[in-house]
Design a protein around this motif. Structure first.
Motif, PDB file in Angstrom:
ATOM      1  N   SER A 347      20.709 -21.054   0.241  1.00 22.04           N
ATOM      2  CA  SER A 347      22.278 -21.405   0.744  1.00 22.04           C
ATOM      3  C   SER A 347      22.615 -21.004   1.967  1.00 22.04           C
ATOM      4  O   SER A 347      23.451 -21.279   2.497  1.00 22.04           O
ATOM      5  CB  SER A 347      23.204 -20.456  -0.250  1.00 22.04           C
ATOM      6  OG  SER A 347      22.741 -19.387  -0.413  1.00 22.04           O
ATOM      7  N   ARG A 348      21.449 -20.202   2.778  1.00 24.19           N
ATOM      8  CA  ARG A 348      21.652 -19.838   4.296  1.00 24.19           C
ATOM      9  C   ARG A 348      20.282 -19.424   4.667  1.00 24.19           C
ATOM     10  O   ARG A 348      19.161 -19.261   3.837  1.00 24.19           O
ATOM     11  CB  ARG A 348      22.565 -18.565   4.123  1.00 24.19           C
ATOM     12  CG  ARG A 348      21.853 -17.224   3.421  1.00 24.19           C
ATOM     13  CD  ARG A 348      22.531 -16.073   3.560  1.00 24.19           C
ATOM     14  NE  ARG A 348      22.136 -14.955   3.158  1.00 24.19           N
ATOM     15  CZ  ARG A 348      21.055 -14.363   3.880  1.00 24.19           C
ATOM     16  NH1 ARG A 348      20.773 -14.600   5.133  1.00 24.19           N
ATOM     17  NH2 ARG A 348      20.372 -13.115   3.125  1.00 24.19           N
ATOM     18  N   LEU A 349      20.335 -19.574   5.938  1.00 23.77           N
ATOM     19  CA  LEU A 349      19.057 -19.387   6.573  1.00 23.77           C
ATOM     20  C   LEU A 349      19.222 -17.916   7.487  1.00 23.77           C
ATOM     21  O   LEU A 349      20.291 -17.970   8.187  1.00 23.77           O
ATOM     22  CB  LEU A 349      18.723 -20.452   7.413  1.00 23.77           C
ATOM     23  CG  LEU A 349      18.372 -21.679   7.057  1.00 23.77           C
ATOM     24  CD1 LEU A 349      17.703 -22.770   7.904  1.00 23.77           C
ATOM     25  CD2 LEU A 349      17.134 -21.454   6.004  1.00 23.77           C
ATOM     26  N   PRO A 350      18.421 -17.002   7.342  1.00 23.82           N
ATOM     27  CA  PRO A 350      18.625 -15.831   8.125  1.00 23.82           C
ATOM     28  C   PRO A 350      18.472 -16.277   9.793  1.00 23.82           C
ATOM     29  O   PRO A 350      17.649 -17.057   9.944  1.00 23.82           O
ATOM     30  CB  PRO A 350      17.323 -14.808   7.844  1.00 23.82           C
ATOM     31  CG  PRO A 350      17.045 -15.483   6.675  1.00 23.82           C
ATOM     32  CD  PRO A 350      17.312 -16.868   6.361  1.00 23.82           C
ATOM     33  N   ALA A 351      19.317 -15.623  10.632  1.00 21.23           N
ATOM     34  CA  ALA A 351      19.313 -16.056  12.151  1.00 21.23           C
ATOM     35  C   ALA A 351      17.761 -15.473  12.619  1.00 21.23           C
ATOM     36  O   ALA A 351      17.331 -14.546  12.358  1.00 21.23           O
ATOM     37  CB  ALA A 351      20.386 -14.917  12.884  1.00 21.23           C
ATOM     38  N   GLY A 352      17.194 -16.694  13.121  1.00 21.24           N
ATOM     39  CA  GLY A 352      15.914 -16.479  13.897  1.00 21.24           C
ATOM     40  C   GLY A 352      14.805 -16.510  12.771  1.00 21.24           C
ATOM     41  O   GLY A 352      13.579 -16.379  13.195  1.00 21.24           O
ATOM     42  N   VAL A 353      14.980 -16.831  11.804  1.00 25.11           N
ATOM     43  CA  VAL A 353      13.795 -17.160  10.717  1.00 25.11           C
ATOM     44  C   VAL A 353      12.619 -17.858  11.239  1.00 25.11           C
ATOM     45  O   VAL A 353      11.558 -17.854  10.866  1.00 25.11           O
ATOM     46  CB  VAL A 353      14.378 -17.424   9.306  1.00 25.11           C
ATOM     47  CG1 VAL A 353      14.779 -18.886   9.561  1.00 25.11           C
ATOM     48  CG2 VAL A 353      13.156 -17.386   8.257  1.00 25.11           C
ATOM     49  N   PHE A 354      13.018 -18.939  11.894  1.00 27.83           N
ATOM     50  CA  PHE A 354      11.909 -19.724  12.655  1.00 27.83           C
ATOM     51  C   PHE A 354      11.507 -19.329  14.018  1.00 27.83           C
ATOM     52  O   PHE A 354      10.951 -20.415  14.676  1.00 27.83           O
ATOM     53  CB  PHE A 354      12.606 -21.339  12.325  1.00 27.83           C
ATOM     54  CG  PHE A 354      12.941 -21.675  11.079  1.00 27.83           C
ATOM     55  CD1 PHE A 354      12.171 -21.805  10.043  1.00 27.83           C
ATOM     56  CD2 PHE A 354      14.110 -22.020  10.768  1.00 27.83           C
ATOM     57  CE1 PHE A 354      12.230 -22.217   8.607  1.00 27.83           C
ATOM     58  CE2 PHE A 354      14.451 -22.595   9.558  1.00 27.83           C
ATOM     59  CZ  PHE A 354      13.515 -22.515   8.763  1.00 27.83           C
TER      60      PHE A 354
END
Length: 556
Positions: A347-354
């Motif tokens: 439902s969401r992506l953590p900031a900076g996960v990639f």
């Protein structure tokens, strides 16, 4: 090109399947010719080196073949058995290096059935009627390097089967009916490099069955019924490079399952029932380049799961039940070029996960529940070429979200509830420089007057935002649609030059977009559409500090 320190991943090749007859004839015709020798009845000879027997009337092995023959093929013949020592009295068999029974009616192998073939290196029996391989069937094949017995109803392997084949390097036993293996069946095969046991019915394996296979490089156990792995099962396979465990029913991986597989490059765990992974399960896989975890039941990934796989290039975790990702999940994976996270529940992506993925070229996030993305979600992914965001719950995207993706031209956005207003104007501009067909089905969900329209085709002047109550810069009055009240379908009216757009539904007209032609405009407008015409009287109030020629008027 792989970044410095990252191994290159070989492309997956595609094999074109053709019939046995066509393939073998093409190979045989390429062989050099020589003095003609009599060819066995019901067979064909090519170049005095290949004998090809494919007549249904052939029921016995020919009594003689040309003395220079190196390859002998039986394809879809009526051979029912290979009697004991069947080749010892056949003239010309001493030079045979390849012997194959393909699609035959073979039902039995006699004791030492292939004795008299001292040079034989390749033996293949496929799609036969064999139900067992007798312990003495391979007696005398001391130089055999490749054995394929596959796609037959074989249920058992007798102990001692491989006692006479110490030089065997490749063993294919896929597509049979085996449910178990003798614990010492592979004991003589110290030189074996490839073992295929896929597509059988193996539910469990003896813990020591792989112990002698210290030279093994490829192990295929795909599509069996394995539910668990014995502790230390793979520990003897210190040279293993490819391991296929896909298509089983594994629910967990024991601690240290791969701890000594430091040479492993490819690990296939897809299509199992894995519910969780220990943080250290891949800690020793420093040379791993490809990891497939698709179609399991994973609900989360430990933050340190990939900290021991610095060479990882391809990762697929599609079709699981992931709801979130740890923020630092990929911080130790600088060589990743492909990440597949499709068909999960994110439902969401953590900031900076990639962040920290300079080699990433493809990122697939389709079929999730993403409702919003941080502006820096894809920041610094300078190698990113393909991004799939289709089938999520995204209504808008932050402005500038793709500013650092300098070679990203392939972004899939369809099947999201896009709100086509001023906040998406930047995306409409960006899409003009991408593949027009790719996002033709990227449709607006709102506002009502743009619902169903393709975002790349919507005009920029239509992407406007309605101000809140009391904040209007312009006001439109005296709306008088032609036709009976309450019968007006949803329509967008406009003037002949396209400067005025008025959106109406059956109840009322909801939004007016007005582009003023400098300071010269009329107060009375007649707007037309396929629904008819509408007359509009407009009162425009321009605030001195905000007014600009060519500004917008919106109807609250």
């Amino acid at each position: 090109m792989a970044p410095p320190g990252c191994p290159a991943v070989a492309p997956v090749g595609k094999w074109k399947v053709i019939g046995h007859l066509q393939l073998l004839c093409l190979l045989a015709l390429a062989q050099p010719g020589g003095p003609a020798w009599p060819c066995p009845a019901l067979c064909q000879c090519f170049g005095n080196m290949t004998v090809f027997c494919s007549e249904e009337g052939l029921r016995n092995i020919p009594e003689e073949i040309p003395p220079s023959t190196t390859q002998l093929f039986f394809v879809e013949t009526a051979l029912a058995s290979v009697p004991s020592r069947a080749f010892t009295n056949i003239a010309g068999s001493s030079h045979l290096t390849t012997l194959a029974f393909l699609g035959s009616s073979l039902e039995a192998l006699g004791e030492a059935a292939f004795a008299g073939l001292p040079a034989l290196r390749v033996l293949e029996i496929s799609t036969s009627q064999l139900t067992a391989l007798p312990g003495e069937a391979l007696h005398g094949l001391t130089n055999l390097s490749t054995l394929s017995v596959k796609f037959s109803p074989i249920e058992t392997l007798e102990t001692g089967l491989f006692n006479s084949t110490p030089r065997l390097e490749t063993l294919h036993l896929q597509g049979n009916e085996m449910e178990s293996l003798p614990s010492d069946i592979f004991h003589p095969l110290r030189s074996l490099k490839t073992l295929t046991l896929s597509q059988n019915h193996l539910a469990e394996l003896p813990g020591e069955v792989l112990a002698p296979l210290g030279s093994l490089q490829v192990l295929k156990l795909s599509d069996n019924n394995l539910t668990c792995l014995p502790p230390g099962f793979f520990l003897p396979l210190v040279q293993l490079q490819e391991l296929f465990l896909d298509g089983n029913a594994l629910m967990e991986l024991p601690p240290g399952a791969f701890s000594r597989l430091t040479s492993l490059k490819g690990l296939h765990l897809q299509h199992n029932a894995l519910r969780g992974l220990l943080p250290s399960v891949f800690a020793a896989q420093t040379n791993l380049t490809s990891l497939y975890l698709d179609n399991n039941r994973l609900t989360e990934l430990p933050e340190r799961l990939f900290h021991g796989t610095p060479s990882l290039s391809v990762l697929s975790v599609a079709n699981n039940q992931l709801q979130a990702l740890p923020a630092r999940l990929f911080r130790k994976s600088p060589c990743l070029t492909l990440i597949v996270l499709s068909h999960n529940r994110l439902s969401r992506l953590p900031a900076g996960v990639f962040q920290g993925l300079p080699a990433l070229t493809k990122l697939l996030l389709s079929h999730n529940n993403l409702t919003a993305l941080p502006r820096d979600a894809f920041a610094n992914l300078t190698s990113l070429e393909v991004l799939d965001l289709a089938h999520n719950q995204l209504a808008t995207l932050p402005e500038g979200i793709f500013d650092s993706n300098i070679i990203l031209f392939n972004v899939a956005l369809k099947s999201n509830p896009w709100a086509c207003d001023c906040h998406l104007a930047h995306m409409a501009d960006w899409l003009q420089h991408t593949d027009a067909l790719l996002n033709l089905q990227t449709l607006c969900r709102s506002p009502a007057y743009l619902k169903g329209l393709s975002l790349p085709t919507v005009k920029k002047e239509q992407l406007v935002c309605l101000p809140g109550p009391g904040s209007s810069r312009c006001r439109a009055e005296g709306l008088e649609p032609s036709g009976e009240p309450g019968t007006l379908p949803q329509c967008t009216y406009q003037d002949p030059v396209g400067a005025i757009h008025l959106a109406c539904d059956p109840d009322a007209c909801q939004q007016l977009s007005l582009h003023l032609p400098g300071q010269h405009f009329s107060e009375n407008w007649t707007l037309g559409s396929g629904c008819g015409t509408v007359r509009v009287h407009i009162t425009v109030h321009i605030e001195q500090d905000k007014a600009q020629p060519g500004g917008e008027a919106v109807l609250p």
